[in-house]
Design a protein around this motif. Structure first.
Motif, PDB file in Angstrom:
ATOM      1  N   GLU A   1       2.524   4.728   6.887  1.00  0.00           N
ATOM      2  CA  GLU A   1       2.993   3.653   7.760  1.00  0.00           C
ATOM      3  C   GLU A   1       3.861   2.654   6.989  1.00  0.00           C
ATOM      4  OE1 GLU A   1      -0.329   5.721   9.350  1.00  0.00           O
ATOM      5  OE2 GLU A   1      -0.350   4.508   7.531  1.00  0.00           O
ATOM      6  N   TRP A   2       3.433   2.271   5.765  1.00  0.00           N
ATOM      7  CA  TRP A   2       4.221   1.331   4.975  1.00  0.00           C
ATOM      8  C   TRP A   2       5.556   1.957   4.598  1.00  0.00           C
ATOM      9  CZ3 TRP A   2       6.968   0.569   0.622  1.00  0.00           C
ATOM     10  CH2 TRP A   2       7.307  -0.739   0.306  1.00  0.00           C
TER      11      TRP A   2
ATOM     12  N   ASP B   1       0.870  -1.180   0.000  1.00  0.00           N
ATOM     13  CA  ASP B   1       0.000   0.000   0.000  1.00  0.00           C
ATOM     14  C   ASP B   1       0.908   1.231   0.000  1.00  0.00           C
ATOM     15  OD1 ASP B   1       0.318   1.187   2.804  1.00  0.00           O
ATOM     16  OD2 ASP B   1      -0.311  -0.849   3.315  1.00  0.00           O
ATOM     17  N   HIS B   2       0.335   2.392  -0.140  1.00  0.00           N
ATOM     18  CA  HIS B   2       1.140   3.613  -0.229  1.00  0.00           C
ATOM     19  C   HIS B   2       0.922   4.521   0.978  1.00  0.00           C
ATOM     20  CE1 HIS B   2       1.253   2.119  -4.383  1.00  0.00           C
ATOM     21  NE2 HIS B   2       2.470   2.611  -4.340  1.00  0.00           N
ATOM     22  N   SER B   3       0.651   3.902   2.087  1.00  0.00           N
ATOM     23  CA  SER B   3       0.391   4.657   3.311  1.00  0.00           C
ATOM     24  C   SER B   3       1.699   5.157   3.924  1.00  0.00           C
ATOM     25  CB  SER B   3      -0.327   3.775   4.326  1.00  0.00           C
ATOM     26  OG  SER B   3       0.548   2.746   4.769  1.00  0.00           O
TER      27      SER B   3
END
Length: 159
Positions: free
Chosen positions: A82-83, A78-80
């Protein structure tokens, strides 16, 4: 970094140091048209400005038992934030990763990984993918190094 103006002499100094950082200051000054003290002062200013970020020895990986170079393409799960944070925290845990780039296009990141063998790469791959969930990981193995340089293409003619 454009807030530190580089003149032709600065560019010549950088060009010479990128090719051989072991040059004595007197010889460096001779090559760029300066005496020793002004040349050394310029080198110090380039270091203080963060343009020269370090001086290292370049080592032939194969001669120290690191015969496999792998370019690893990573698609984030994902592109959060957090990631991305987890990715940045994971990278330093793997000494085999020598370069990391965030990419535009079909992949999100490209890693350059150098290991002794395919078995070592397999261990790296398994540990890395356990540490960081990714949508896709693609490995491309270098067959031969045709050209490799750390010298950047700096213009030494234009002021």
């Amino acid at each position: 970094m454009r807030d530190f103006p580089l003149d032709r002499i600065d560019r010549k100094i950088l060009d010479q140091l990128m090719r051989d950082t072991t040059l004595p200051v007197a010889q460096l000054g001779e090559r760029v048209g300066l005496s020793q003290t002004p040349c050394w002062k310029r080198v110090q200013k380039l270091e203080a400005a963060g343009i020269i970020t370090g001086r290292v020895a370049l080592v032939d990986p194969e001669k120290i038992g690191l015969g496999l170079t792998v370019f690893v393409e990573i698609e984030a799960s994902d592109h959060s934030p957090e990631w991305r944070s987890r990715f940045r925290d994971t990278i330093p845990k793997f000494d085999a990763i020598v370069e990391v780039y965030r990419m535009a296009g079909d992949i999100d990141y490209q890693l350059k990984v150098i290991v002794p063998s395919m078995a070592d790469y397999d261990r790296f791959y398994l540990e890395f993918t356990r540490a960081l969930p990714c949508r896709n990981v693609t490995s491309k193995f270098a067959m031969e190094t045709v050209q490799s340089t750390t010298a950047l293409p700096i213009d030494t003619v234009t002021p």
